[in-house]
Design a protein around this motif. Structure first.
Motif, PDB file in Angstrom:
ATOM      1  N   ASN A  44       0.806  -1.216   0.000  1.00  0.00           N
ATOM      2  CA  ASN A  44       0.000   0.000   0.000  1.00  0.00           C
ATOM      3  C   ASN A  44       0.839   1.266   0.000  1.00  0.00           C
ATOM      4  O   ASN A  44       0.376   2.326  -0.447  1.00  0.00           O
ATOM      5  CB  ASN A  44      -0.950   0.012   1.200  1.00  0.00           C
ATOM      6  CG  ASN A  44      -2.164  -0.863   0.972  1.00  0.00           C
ATOM      7  OD1 ASN A  44      -2.548  -1.121  -0.166  1.00  0.00           O
ATOM      8  ND2 ASN A  44      -2.765  -1.334   2.047  1.00  0.00           N
ATOM      9  N   SER A  48      -1.174   2.733  -2.904  1.00  0.00           N
ATOM     10  CA  SER A  48      -2.187   3.591  -2.299  1.00  0.00           C
ATOM     11  C   SER A  48      -1.713   5.021  -2.084  1.00  0.00           C
ATOM     12  O   SER A  48      -2.500   5.881  -1.690  1.00  0.00           O
ATOM     13  CB  SER A  48      -2.646   3.016  -0.955  1.00  0.00           C
ATOM     14  OG  SER A  48      -3.186   1.735  -1.125  1.00  0.00           O
ATOM     15  N   GLN A  50      -0.038   6.494   0.298  1.00  0.00           N
ATOM     16  CA  GLN A  50      -0.499   6.896   1.624  1.00  0.00           C
ATOM     17  C   GLN A  50       0.065   8.242   2.067  1.00  0.00           C
ATOM     18  O   GLN A  50      -0.607   9.009   2.755  1.00  0.00           O
ATOM     19  CB  GLN A  50      -0.130   5.815   2.644  1.00  0.00           C
ATOM     20  CG  GLN A  50      -0.835   4.493   2.419  1.00  0.00           C
ATOM     21  CD  GLN A  50      -0.355   3.417   3.369  1.00  0.00           C
ATOM     22  OE1 GLN A  50       0.763   3.465   3.867  1.00  0.00           O
ATOM     23  NE2 GLN A  50      -1.196   2.433   3.601  1.00  0.00           N
ATOM     24  N   ASN A 142      -9.601   2.967   2.445  1.00  0.00           N
ATOM     25  CA  ASN A 142      -8.703   2.620   1.360  1.00  0.00           C
ATOM     26  C   ASN A 142      -9.102   1.258   0.792  1.00  0.00           C
ATOM     27  O   ASN A 142      -9.151   0.269   1.525  1.00  0.00           O
ATOM     28  CB  ASN A 142      -7.252   2.574   1.865  1.00  0.00           C
ATOM     29  CG  ASN A 142      -6.265   2.288   0.759  1.00  0.00           C
ATOM     30  OD1 ASN A 142      -6.286   2.934  -0.282  1.00  0.00           O
ATOM     31  ND2 ASN A 142      -5.390   1.308   0.966  1.00  0.00           N
TER      32      ASN A 142
END
Length: 246
Positions: A44, A48, A50, A142
């Motif tokens: 992630n 993602s 983050q 998410n």
């Protein structure tokens, strides 16, 4: 490449609503599931983005004197909340993250990990928190939206509005369904299939997730008034509500 149909012209033109992820099977391999949670932190961090979530949506509302609250819905192994808390601490800012997930397997694994100051783990639904009158400065998730259909999708957005309240922001991040994103994930994870990702659901479920995910136009058409879609990197979509910059 990663699918016998990848070179077909119609591949990914429509959502595959019938596809199911291995980790969603309540009778699935618990060891493989826990390896998946453990690898989420690494995967992630790339897919993602983050750090961008922290910089754009969380950090602007934080303070050195007042503790702000973030809610992470469908937290899985709670890798996003832990990252947010580490970055806030490094910036000298006060933050508490409540991480929720209805799957007891996720919370059981997350609770067995080392404690993170400011992390609150709860097995509760967003609707239960909203009904209890809870309020948060940022409500986020998410890779949750592509798991939801119809009423569940609408309920998440309605809960988010109530939980963010006046002055709060809700941001739900997910994958954008594109052939390029599918190819990049398939090729990028292939070298790690038999080592770093071995014994986990990361690669198989990641490819399934892309097939189940939306395009920006599909999400925009499904959103109620007050919500909007923003594209992010890499192959990301953010569904946003609240007093955030367009």
């Amino acid at each position: 490449m990663a699918s016998p149909g990848f070179l077909d012209r119609g591949f990914l033109l429509e959502r595959d609503e019938t596809a199911s992820e291995l980790m969603d099977d309540p009778g699935g391999d618990v060891e493989a599931l826990e390896r998946t949670y453990a690898r989420f932190r690494l995967v992630n961090a790339v897919v993602s983005n983050q750090r961008a979530v922290y910089r754009r949506w969380v950090r602007p509302c934080l303070s050195r004197t007042r503790t702000r609250r973030v809610l992470d819905i469908g937290t899985g192994g709670a890798d996003l909340p832990r990252a947010l808390l580490r970055w806030a601490h490094a910036d000298g800012l006060r933050l508490e993250v409540t991480a929720i997930d209805p799957d007891p397997r996720a919370l059981d694994w997350a609770l067995r990990q080392p404690a993170e100051p400011g992390l609150v783990l709860r097995r509760v639904s967003s609707s239960e928190l909203a009904a209890a009158g809870e309020r948060f400065d940022v409500v986020t998730s998410n890779h949750v939206l592509h798991h939801l259909e119809g009423r569940a999708f609408g309920a998440l957005l309605a809960d988010s509005e109530r939980l963010a309240g006046d002055g709060g922001v809700a941001v739900h991040g997910d994958i954008e369904r594109t052939r390029l994103g599918y190819a990049a994930f398939a090729l990028g994870t292939l070298p790690f299939e038999r080592n770093l990702l071995a014994g986990s659901y990361i690669r198989a479920d990641g490819l399934t997730s892309i097939r189940r995910s939306h395009t920006a136009a599909e999400l925009a058409a499904a959103l109620p008034p007050g919500w909007r879609v923003r594209r992010g990197f890499p192959s990301r979509l953010e569904v946003i509500w609240g007093d955030a910059d367009a």
